[in-house]
Design an enzyme around this catalytic site. Sequence first.
Site, PDB file in Angstrom:
ATOM      1  N   LYS A 227       0.804  -1.241   0.000  1.00  0.00           N
ATOM      2  CA  LYS A 227       0.000   0.000   0.000  1.00  0.00           C
ATOM      3  C   LYS A 227       0.832   1.283   0.000  1.00  0.00           C
ATOM      4  CE  LYS A 227      -4.479  -1.212   1.974  1.00  0.00           C
ATOM      5  NZ  LYS A 227      -5.422  -1.012   3.067  1.00  0.00           N
TER       6      LYS A 227
ATOM      7  N   ASP B 105     -10.267   3.630   1.695  1.00  0.00           N
ATOM      8  CA  ASP B 105     -10.529   3.136   3.061  1.00  0.00           C
ATOM      9  C   ASP B 105     -11.110   4.250   3.931  1.00  0.00           C
ATOM     10  OD1 ASP B 105      -9.761   0.485   2.756  1.00  0.00           O
ATOM     11  OD2 ASP B 105      -7.670   0.869   3.293  1.00  0.00           O
TER      12      ASP B 105
HETATM   13  P1  NAP Z   1      -0.997  -3.760   9.275  1.00  0.00           P
HETATM   14  O1  NAP Z   1      -0.627  -2.507   8.604  1.00  0.00           O
HETATM   15  O2  NAP Z   1      -0.141  -4.964   9.110  1.00  0.00           O
HETATM   16  O3  NAP Z   1      -1.119  -3.438  10.870  1.00  0.00           O
HETATM   17  C1  NAP Z   1      -1.449  -4.458  11.760  1.00  0.00           C
HETATM   18  C2  NAP Z   1      -1.701  -3.866  13.162  1.00  0.00           C
HETATM   19  O4  NAP Z   1      -2.155  -4.935  14.005  1.00  0.00           O
HETATM   20  C3  NAP Z   1      -0.456  -3.313  13.833  1.00  0.00           C
HETATM   21  O5  NAP Z   1      -0.829  -2.262  14.693  1.00  0.00           O
HETATM   22  C4  NAP Z   1       0.064  -4.521  14.629  1.00  0.00           C
HETATM   23  O6  NAP Z   1       0.823  -4.169  15.763  1.00  0.00           O
HETATM   24  C5  NAP Z   1      -1.267  -5.103  15.109  1.00  0.00           C
HETATM   25  N1  NAP Z   1      -1.178  -6.523  15.448  1.00  0.00           N
HETATM   26  C6  NAP Z   1      -1.212  -7.567  14.570  1.00  0.00           C
HETATM   27  N2  NAP Z   1      -1.151  -8.726  15.251  1.00  0.00           N
HETATM   28  C7  NAP Z   1      -1.053  -8.418  16.576  1.00  0.00           C
HETATM   29  C8  NAP Z   1      -0.970  -9.181  17.773  1.00  0.00           C
HETATM   30  N3  NAP Z   1      -0.956 -10.511  17.751  1.00  0.00           N
HETATM   31  N4  NAP Z   1      -0.915  -8.527  18.952  1.00  0.00           N
HETATM   32  C9  NAP Z   1      -0.929  -7.169  18.985  1.00  0.00           C
HETATM   33  N5  NAP Z   1      -1.013  -6.386  17.896  1.00  0.00           N
HETATM   34  C10 NAP Z   1      -1.078  -7.003  16.690  1.00  0.00           C
HETATM   35  O7  NAP Z   1      -2.458  -4.210   8.874  1.00  0.00           O
HETATM   36  P2  NAP Z   1      -3.712  -3.281   8.433  1.00  0.00           P
HETATM   37  O8  NAP Z   1      -3.697  -3.084   6.969  1.00  0.00           O
HETATM   38  O9  NAP Z   1      -3.726  -2.081   9.314  1.00  0.00           O
HETATM   39  O10 NAP Z   1      -4.926  -4.256   8.757  1.00  0.00           O
HETATM   40  C11 NAP Z   1      -5.306  -4.523  10.096  1.00  0.00           C
HETATM   41  C12 NAP Z   1      -6.685  -5.175  10.149  1.00  0.00           C
HETATM   42  O11 NAP Z   1      -7.641  -4.301   9.562  1.00  0.00           O
HETATM   43  C13 NAP Z   1      -6.786  -6.494   9.369  1.00  0.00           C
HETATM   44  O12 NAP Z   1      -7.581  -7.373  10.142  1.00  0.00           O
HETATM   45  C14 NAP Z   1      -7.516  -6.105   8.100  1.00  0.00           C
HETATM   46  O13 NAP Z   1      -8.259  -7.176   7.547  1.00  0.00           O
HETATM   47  C15 NAP Z   1      -8.435  -5.019   8.632  1.00  0.00           C
HETATM   48  N6  NAP Z   1      -8.876  -4.068   7.584  1.00  0.00           N
HETATM   49  C16 NAP Z   1     -10.220  -3.958   7.365  1.00  0.00           C
HETATM   50  C17 NAP Z   1     -10.678  -3.086   6.399  1.00  0.00           C
HETATM   51  C18 NAP Z   1     -12.150  -2.973   6.139  1.00  0.00           C
HETATM   52  O14 NAP Z   1     -12.516  -2.457   5.079  1.00  0.00           O
HETATM   53  N7  NAP Z   1     -13.013  -3.385   7.042  1.00  0.00           N
HETATM   54  C19 NAP Z   1      -9.770  -2.312   5.657  1.00  0.00           C
HETATM   55  C20 NAP Z   1      -8.391  -2.426   5.930  1.00  0.00           C
HETATM   56  C21 NAP Z   1      -7.968  -3.320   6.905  1.00  0.00           C
HETATM   57  P3  NAP Z   1       2.423  -3.964  15.626  1.00  0.00           P
HETATM   58  O15 NAP Z   1       2.615  -2.594  15.048  1.00  0.00           O
HETATM   59  O16 NAP Z   1       2.915  -4.105  17.016  1.00  0.00           O
HETATM   60  O17 NAP Z   1       2.921  -5.057  14.715  1.00  0.00           O
END
Ligand code: NAP
Length: 292
Positions: free
Chosen positions: A74, A110
């Site tokens: 992204k 988003d």
């Molecule tokens: P990302 O950039 O990889 O960020 C992941 C986030 O989750 C980080 O803050 C990470 O913390 C945290 N995290 C992951 N596993 C963890 C764990 N076991 N314990 C504590 N913290 C954890 O991912 P993203 O793109 O932001 O996506 C995150 C979520 O949003 C996903 O589930 C995705 O499917 C969802 N999402 C939904 C939509 C929608 O349209 N509804 C759109 C976009 C994303 P650290 O920084 O410490 O690694």
Amino acid sequence: MVSAKINHNTKLIGVVGHPIKHSLSPLMQNLAFALRKLNYIYVPFDIPADRLEDAIKGMLALGIRGFNITIPHKEKIIQYLEDVSEEAGVIGAVNTVVNENGYLQGHNTDAYGVIKTLEPYKEKITGANVSIIGAGGAARSVLFSLIRHFKVSSINIINRTVARAEHLKDYFSAKMHFPNIQTYELMPPDIVDVLRNSKLVVNTTSIGMYPNTDDTPTNFENSFYSGQIVFDVIYNPLKTKFLELAESQGAVTVNGLRMFIEQGAKSFELWTSQEMDVDEVYKKLTEELSRT
Ligand code: NAP
């Protein structure tokens, strides 16, 4: 489901990410094309980080109409685009690309999804102190929307890796001239008071997402209160443990399906200049997700 007979007029759209196998976007977009009887097809492309540039060259050569872009590309995609929209520039991430005759334009839909989802609660959120759990890509769109559209007064960013939360704080303070951001380590029960003092709490982490449905960013009931708004961007499952706990305390809970569909609807419009049949798509995806 594909929209029409595939022929020389079929326009190709893709989603580029790694991994990509769990994406629901092909199901949603192909359904939406079929509902509008559009001769488009939407295909997933599993592209690792070191092949992104090649993949873009290939898409340009094939004349693909556009694509979604997801983890881990992204941010990296921006360098390959001719132009990015204002909101994508501020957020620092692109999730939708439109190919206008070889001219690649990047957008971030988003934030639109977040705004449409939280719009019914606008009165309560405006001017409020709010908390965001997570500091990744989804957190960026939520931060942008809360500062720009909902005009919140202060934001707590709570993350496992505090350095990432600090980075977001510095980035948005500078980019959006919004100084009222505090950061915390995701360490319940230490964050319980921070959550409880927030009119809105948003989980933007993947904690609790299928198949790890027993996980939750906080296990403490007193993180929530009656009437609080609690939004989880996860949509699989539709009700995460986090939302279950918030609901048990009387909070108003919102899952990530509306955000997912609305961001997809905005992308659909950018590619086709038509409106997605959001209500029908919402109905079908709810059925699909209730089955799993
Ligand atoms: P990302 O950039 O990889 O960020 C992941 C986030 O989750 C980080 O803050 C990470 O913390 C945290 N995290 C992951 N596993 C963890 C764990 N076991 N314990 C504590 N913290 C954890 O991912 P993203 O793109 O932001 O996506 C995150 C979520 O949003 C996903 O589930 C995705 O499917 C969802 N999402 C939904 C939509 C929608 O349209 N509804 C759109 C976009 C994303 P650290 O920084 O410490 O690694």
